[in-house]
Design a protein around this motif. Sequence first.
Motif, mmCIF file in Angstrom:
data_model
loop_
_atom_site.group_PDB
_atom_site.id
_atom_site.type_symbol
_atom_site.label_atom_id
_atom_site.label_comp_id
_atom_site.label_asym_id
_atom_site.label_seq_id
_atom_site.Cartn_x
_atom_site.Cartn_y
_atom_site.Cartn_z
ATOM 1 N N ALA A 40 0.836 -1.202 0.000
ATOM 2 C CA ALA A 40 0.000 0.000 0.000
ATOM 3 C C ALA A 40 0.872 1.254 0.000
ATOM 4 C CB ALA A 40 -0.922 -0.003 1.214
ATOM 5 N N ALA A 41 1.973 1.214 0.751
ATOM 6 C CA ALA A 41 2.860 2.377 0.826
ATOM 7 C C ALA A 41 3.479 2.674 -0.537
ATOM 8 C CB ALA A 41 3.959 2.137 1.861
ATOM 9 N N ILE A 42 3.812 1.619 -1.277
ATOM 10 C CA ILE A 42 4.450 1.831 -2.571
ATOM 11 C C ILE A 42 3.421 2.177 -3.647
ATOM 12 C CG2 ILE A 42 5.783 0.718 -4.408
ATOM 13 C CD1 ILE A 42 7.241 -0.846 -2.188
ATOM 14 N N LEU A 43 2.303 1.435 -3.647
ATOM 15 C CA LEU A 43 1.328 1.624 -4.725
ATOM 16 C C LEU A 43 0.509 2.896 -4.576
ATOM 17 C CD1 LEU A 43 0.040 -2.038 -5.012
ATOM 18 C CD2 LEU A 43 1.327 -0.806 -6.747
ATOM 19 N N TRP A 44 0.080 3.159 -3.359
ATOM 20 C CA TRP A 44 -0.806 4.314 -3.175
ATOM 21 C C TRP A 44 -0.239 5.333 -2.205
ATOM 22 C CZ3 TRP A 44 -3.411 -0.669 -2.347
ATOM 23 C CH2 TRP A 44 -3.935 -1.183 -3.547
ATOM 24 N N LYS A 45 1.034 5.162 -1.845
ATOM 25 C CA LYS A 45 1.721 6.056 -0.906
ATOM 26 C C LYS A 45 0.933 6.214 0.394
ATOM 27 C CE LYS A 45 4.501 7.525 -4.410
ATOM 28 N NZ LYS A 45 4.862 6.175 -4.834
ATOM 29 N N ASP A 46 0.321 5.119 0.826
ATOM 30 C CA ASP A 46 -0.539 5.191 1.993
ATOM 31 C C ASP A 46 -0.641 3.810 2.651
ATOM 32 O OD1 ASP A 46 -2.448 5.643 3.885
ATOM 33 O OD2 ASP A 46 -4.070 6.113 2.478
ATOM 34 N N ALA A 47 0.111 3.636 3.732
ATOM 35 C CA ALA A 47 0.168 2.322 4.380
ATOM 36 C C ALA A 47 -1.162 1.925 5.019
ATOM 37 C CB ALA A 47 1.281 2.296 5.418
ATOM 38 N N THR A 48 -2.039 2.903 5.223
ATOM 39 C CA THR A 48 -3.319 2.563 5.862
ATOM 40 C C THR A 48 -4.260 1.852 4.883
ATOM 41 O OG1 THR A 48 -4.246 4.717 5.305
ATOM 42 C CG2 THR A 48 -3.168 4.531 7.443
ATOM 43 N N GLN A 49 -3.875 1.795 3.616
ATOM 44 C CA GLN A 49 -4.717 1.083 2.642
ATOM 45 C C GLN A 49 -4.365 -0.395 2.560
ATOM 46 O OE1 GLN A 49 -6.752 2.728 -0.216
ATOM 47 N NE2 GLN A 49 -5.607 4.603 -0.560
ATOM 48 N N ALA A 50 -3.767 -0.897 3.633
ATOM 49 C CA ALA A 50 -3.298 -2.288 3.639
ATOM 50 C C ALA A 50 -4.423 -3.278 3.339
ATOM 51 C CB ALA A 50 -2.659 -2.609 4.981
ATOM 52 N N LYS A 51 -5.613 -2.956 3.806
ATOM 53 C CA LYS A 51 -6.753 -3.836 3.606
ATOM 54 C C LYS A 51 -7.018 -4.038 2.111
ATOM 55 C CE LYS A 51 -11.409 -4.239 5.441
ATOM 56 N NZ LYS A 51 -12.393 -3.611 6.346
ATOM 57 N N LYS A 52 -6.989 -2.931 1.393
ATOM 58 C CA LYS A 52 -7.208 -2.964 -0.045
ATOM 59 C C LYS A 52 -6.072 -3.751 -0.731
ATOM 60 C CE LYS A 52 -7.384 0.445 -3.758
ATOM 61 N NZ LYS A 52 -7.161 1.887 -3.973
ATOM 62 N N ALA A 53 -4.845 -3.509 -0.249
ATOM 63 C CA ALA A 53 -3.691 -4.198 -0.838
ATOM 64 C C ALA A 53 -3.786 -5.699 -0.599
ATOM 65 C CB ALA A 53 -2.400 -3.648 -0.257
ATOM 66 N N ALA A 54 -4.252 -6.078 0.596
ATOM 67 C CA ALA A 54 -4.367 -7.509 0.915
ATOM 68 C C ALA A 54 -5.288 -8.189 -0.094
ATOM 69 C CB ALA A 54 -4.912 -7.690 2.328
ATOM 70 N N GLU A 55 -6.294 -7.463 -0.567
ATOM 71 C CA GLU A 55 -7.210 -8.032 -1.540
ATOM 72 C C GLU A 55 -6.597 -8.115 -2.928
ATOM 73 O OE1 GLU A 55 -10.997 -6.020 -0.937
ATOM 74 O OE2 GLU A 55 -10.953 -6.858 1.101
ATOM 75 N N SER A 56 -5.950 -7.023 -3.368
ATOM 76 C CA SER A 56 -5.457 -7.051 -4.743
ATOM 77 C C SER A 56 -4.176 -7.859 -4.917
ATOM 78 C CB SER A 56 -5.282 -5.631 -5.291
ATOM 79 O OG SER A 56 -4.672 -4.811 -4.358
ATOM 80 N N MET A 57 -3.418 -8.079 -3.834
ATOM 81 C CA MET A 57 -2.160 -8.821 -3.986
ATOM 82 C C MET A 57 -2.347 -10.344 -4.037
ATOM 83 S SD MET A 57 0.294 -6.540 -4.196
ATOM 84 C CE MET A 57 1.788 -7.444 -3.865
ATOM 85 N N ARG A 58 -3.526 -10.800 -3.690
ATOM 86 C CA ARG A 58 -3.834 -12.238 -3.712
ATOM 87 C C ARG A 58 -2.843 -13.068 -2.896
ATOM 88 N NH1 ARG A 58 -5.794 -14.514 -9.202
ATOM 89 N NH2 ARG A 58 -6.522 -16.041 -7.699
ATOM 90 N N ILE A 59 -2.955 -12.948 -1.597
ATOM 91 C CA ILE A 59 -1.965 -13.531 -0.699
ATOM 92 C C ILE A 59 -2.494 -14.672 0.170
ATOM 93 C CG2 ILE A 59 -0.709 -11.355 -0.581
ATOM 94 C CD1 ILE A 59 -1.955 -10.838 2.118
ATOM 95 N N THR A 60 -3.769 -15.029 0.020
ATOM 96 C CA THR A 60 -4.325 -16.067 0.893
ATOM 97 C C THR A 60 -4.081 -17.467 0.297
ATOM 98 O OG1 THR A 60 -6.487 -16.115 -0.175
ATOM 99 C CG2 THR A 60 -6.172 -14.470 1.550
ATOM 100 N N ALA A 61 -4.284 -18.467 1.131
ATOM 101 C CA ALA A 61 -4.047 -19.849 0.701
ATOM 102 C C ALA A 61 -4.849 -20.222 -0.556
ATOM 103 C CB ALA A 61 -4.332 -20.807 1.850
ATOM 104 N N PRO A 62 -6.165 -19.904 -0.598
ATOM 105 C CA PRO A 62 -6.907 -20.245 -1.827
ATOM 106 C C PRO A 62 -6.344 -19.530 -3.065
ATOM 107 C CG PRO A 62 -8.419 -19.687 -0.033
ATOM 108 C CD PRO A 62 -7.051 -19.387 0.455
ATOM 109 N N ASP A 63 -5.880 -18.278 -2.896
ATOM 110 C CA ASP A 63 -5.275 -17.555 -4.021
ATOM 111 C C ASP A 63 -4.043 -18.298 -4.533
ATOM 112 O OD1 ASP A 63 -7.011 -15.336 -4.047
ATOM 113 O OD2 ASP A 63 -5.889 -14.355 -2.436
ATOM 114 N N LEU A 64 -3.182 -18.704 -3.589
ATOM 115 C CA LEU A 64 -1.929 -19.342 -3.989
ATOM 116 C C LEU A 64 -2.146 -20.707 -4.611
ATOM 117 C CD1 LEU A 64 -0.703 -17.068 -2.028
ATOM 118 C CD2 LEU A 64 1.289 -18.533 -2.236
ATOM 119 N N LYS A 65 -3.201 -21.355 -4.158
ATOM 120 C CA LYS A 65 -3.548 -22.652 -4.757
ATOM 121 C C LYS A 65 -3.953 -22.424 -6.218
ATOM 122 C CE LYS A 65 -5.465 -26.963 -4.486
ATOM 123 N NZ LYS A 65 -4.911 -28.216 -4.122
#
Lengths: 325, 292
Positions: free
Chosen positions: A230-255
Motif C-alpha cells: 500500500a505504501a508503494i502503490l498508493w503512498k498510503d500504508a493505511t490502505q493495507a486492507k485494499k492491498a491484501a485483496e489485490s495482492m492475492r496472498i491467501t491460501a486459496p489464491d496461492l492454490k
Amino acid sequence: MAGELEFERPVVELKKKIAELKEFTKTADVDLSSEIEKLEARLGKLETDIYENMKPWDRVQIARHPARPTTLDYISNLFEDFFECHGDRAFGDDEAIVGGIAKFRGLPVTVIGHQRGKDTKENIRRNFGMPHPEGYRKALRLMKQADKFRRPIICFIDTKGAYPGKAAEERGQSEAIAKNLFEMASLRVPVICIVIGEGGSGGALALGVGNHIHMLENSTYSVISPEGAAAILWKDATQAKKAAESMRITAPDLKELGVVDEIIEEVKGGAHKDVKVQAAEIGEVLSQSLKNLMVLSEEQLIDHRYNKFKSIGEYSFLKEFIGVK
Amino acid sequence: MLKDIFTKTKKKKYATIPSETAKQDVPEGIMTKCPNCKKIMYTKELVKNLKVCFHCQYHHTMNSKERLASFLDADSFEEINANMISENPLNFPDYIEKLEKDREKTKINEAVVTGTGTVNGQKIAVAVMDSTFRMGSMGSVVGEKITRAIEKADELGIPFIIFTASGGARMQEGVLSLMQMAKTSVALKRFSDNGGLIISIMTHPTTGGVSASFASLGDYNLAEPGALIGFAGRRIIEQTIREELPEDFQTAEFLLKHGQLDAVIPRTELKEKISAILSIHQPGGDFQWQEN
C-alpha cells in the motif's frame, strides 16, 4: 475472550449473551431454555457465515494473531525426541529460526522453522521471527546434514520477512537467502514446506524451496506485506486492507496461482483456538506428503523440485517482433 | 551569512537521479550533464567512454542495448525469447497499460534481454537486465527468460553471464514474482552441478529479490563502482533500527569491504577482465591431467 478480532466480534457478543442467559436461568425461576436454544442456533449460523466467508484482511489478522501456534508448538505436538541444534558454525545462533532432528511417527526427519515469540520478552529474543543471515546459514547447515543422513526435511514458514538491519546487510542477507534457494534445489531428500502464519517475501522463501508447499487455511504468502504494498502503490500504508485483496496472498489464491499443493483446513476461527486439533490436521497432510515423495529416487526428487518451480509464472508470446535489434 | 554559503558548497552532494529540472539544464542529445559532478560533456564522447564520466568516473545508466554493444563482440549477439511478454495474473489495475507504455518507451518487450554472443571470441550465454523497463523489476517473464538463458548455457556447455539491474520483485505479479527467485536459483544450481561457469555483474541498482537470488549466485560476483546493492531498502532499515546509516552503505565498495564481492571493476575494464576469467576456464598450457 482475549485476543478477539474485529470481524468475529458479533460471534463473541452472542456467545457472551448466551452465557449470561444460562447464568441467569440458574438462579432465576423462569425457563428460558427455548430462548437459549434459538440463540444457539443463531450462533451456529453466524459462525458459519463469518468464518466461512472470511475476507483476505480477516485472514491476515488471524495469521498475525499473537496466540497463533508457532513452529515450536507444532514441533512439540507432531514430533517425538526433538533435539534442537544451534548455530551456523561461522558467526552465531539466530533464535529467529529453530531447527533440529526428530522423529515423525517413527521416521527420522529434520525440522526447521521460523520462530516468533508470544510475548514481548520472547519476541526480543527471537527478533520477532525475522532472521539474520546466520539464521539462514544455520538452516542450510541442517538441511545438508539431513541430506547426508537421508532424512526428509520439514520446514515451517512463519515470518514477516528477513530482518532489514545494518548488520544483516553487512553479513550478506542477500547472499544467505540466495544460497539457500540454490542449495535447496539439489537436496536428495524430500523437502516439505508448510506455511503456518505469515510467509513474508524472500525471508520466507529461503526455507521454501520444497517438493511440496502446503498452507494453513488462514496463512498468507506474499512478495511484500500488505502495508508495504500500500505504501508503494498508493503512498498510503493505511490502505493495507485494499492491498491484501489485490495482492492475492491467501491460501486459496496461492492454490489457484499454482504455487501451493494443499490447503490445510483450520480449526473454526483459526489455529489458535485448538493447537492439538490443528497439529493433528497438519500431521495427516504431512504424512500423505511424505508417502507420495518417498517413492521417488534422489534424482527424481531433484527433478520434481525443478519442474515445480519451472512451471510457476504466467507469460505469452507476441506474434511480431518488437524487441531490440 | 557569507560563511554559510561557503560551507554549503563544500558539503558533499549525494549522487542521485537528476530531477526533471536538472535534466532540462542541458539540451537533450548533444550534451550530457553528469548527475554526480554536474560537469557537462559531449554525449557522443561519453558514449564512446562507455558512459563513464571523464571527470568523476560516475557510471551513467546503460540500457540493455548499450550494455550488449559495450560487452559483446560486434554482431555476435543472437537474442532468444525476445517476444515473450507478461500476462496480468492478478488482474492488477493499470498493469497492462504500464507494460505497454514501457515497451513503447524502451523498444524492448521486458526488463531483461537474453541470448548468446561472444566475448573476444569466447562464446557465452548472456542475460542483461534493463532498469529503464519497469525499474528492471522481476516478474514471470524476467524469471522465465533468465531460466531459459541458463538452460541454453547448459545445453551448449557455455558460460552464463548476467548483468543485473533491478529494483527487485515486481509487485503487480505478487507471489509469482517471488517464486521467480526460486525458479532462477534452481536452474542455476542444476547448471552449476553440471560444471557450468556463472559470472554475475551487479550494476546500479541491484536490490531486493534480485540481489537475494541469481545476482549473488555467481562463481564470481562482480560489481560496477558505486552501484547500489542490497536486500532491504535504506529507508526501511533506518526506520527499523532508528539510526542513520553510513553514506557508503550498500554500495559496491561497501559490499567488497564486507566480503560479499570478488571485485569491483570499472566499466571500461570490464570486458577485458571478464574475458580473462573466461580464458582461465579454458584448458591450456603444456601440462596434462593424468586421466584415470
